[in-house]
Write an enzyme that holds these catalytic residues in place. Sequence first.
Site, PDB file in Angstrom:
ATOM      1  CD  GLU A 110       8.585  -1.743 -72.646  1.00  0.00           C
ATOM      2  OE1 GLU A 110       8.455  -1.777 -73.879  1.00  0.00           O
ATOM      3  OE2 GLU A 110       8.518  -2.762 -71.929  1.00  0.00           O
ATOM      4  NE  ARG A 152       5.275  -8.870 -80.698  1.00  0.00           N
ATOM      5  CZ  ARG A 152       4.802  -7.647 -80.431  1.00  0.00           C
ATOM      6  NH1 ARG A 152       5.621  -6.602 -80.421  1.00  0.00           N
ATOM      7  NH2 ARG A 152       3.518  -7.459 -80.191  1.00  0.00           N
ATOM      8  CE  LYS A 201       2.943  -8.828 -76.557  1.00  0.00           C
ATOM      9  NZ  LYS A 201       2.925  -7.569 -75.779  1.00  0.00           N
TER      10      LYS A 201
END
Length: 295
Positions: free
Chosen positions: A186, A54, A153
């Site tokens: 989220e 990731r 991220k």
Amino acid sequence: MSANLLIYLDGKLVPESEAKISVFDHGLLYGDGVFEGIRIYNGRVFRLTEHLHRLFDCAKAICLTIPMTFEEMEKATLETVAANNLRDGYIRLVITRGVGSLGLNPYQCPKAGVIIIASTISLYPQERYEKGLNLITCGTRRPNSAALSPQVKSLNYLNNIMAKIECLQAGCDEGIMLNDQGFVSECTGDNVFIVKNGKVSTPPISSGALDGITRRAVIEILGEMGVPCVEAVMTRFDVYTADECFLTGTAAEVIAAVQYDRRPIGDGKPGKLTNELIKRFKVVANSTGTPVPYA
């Protein structure tokens, strides 16, 4: 854990007091970079390969070249944990754009910076793991994926931080963030799941949720338990009327939520399925992962 924390900084392990970056680093100036948070359990790094994949994917998405191979990054991460003799803890792996000019142009940053921190983290008080979290709806919404993909991220976490401030100012532990269409996305740093009539659901990635590593692990565990789990577009009503609710994340692990916008979720206590899931997750986390090569 060693008394003097050692930080991996651009190829070297240095004492915490010497781990410094330039004021011209674009990670500092613009939040230009990516990161991963990774857990260590019982001398093993949990799902290290998935986290590194990731990390590299996020870097590729923002045209950031990591100055190490996948194998070199894995080796450096494990060696940083071993150097600090850390058996249980948390790793923060940061890739910054690197030193450049004061302008936006990222191509004036010739080499990315790599930082690996192996330490500890405590996201919520222990009492909350026993009694559950109280949630609110955050006014701050998740960015549209056309503006910035929620799968990146990024070091620019201001969106999540502003939502977290709302939670803290309201006297709550966490909050649910909605997307620009008003659907549940989220929490400020966690994925959200609900339980209704024995079935588990969680917002799809397309709703703006991060494709969490712990989220994936929990879905696998639910499958082993024979509990149906589906991705479903979710509204606040679905959370209000859920029988149970729980959050997942690398730092948070798995934790129950028992109140949302001052409405009790279920009977206002951590649910039976949630408690069983937490137990099973602890077993998986403490028995799997990449072994750390301690001296």
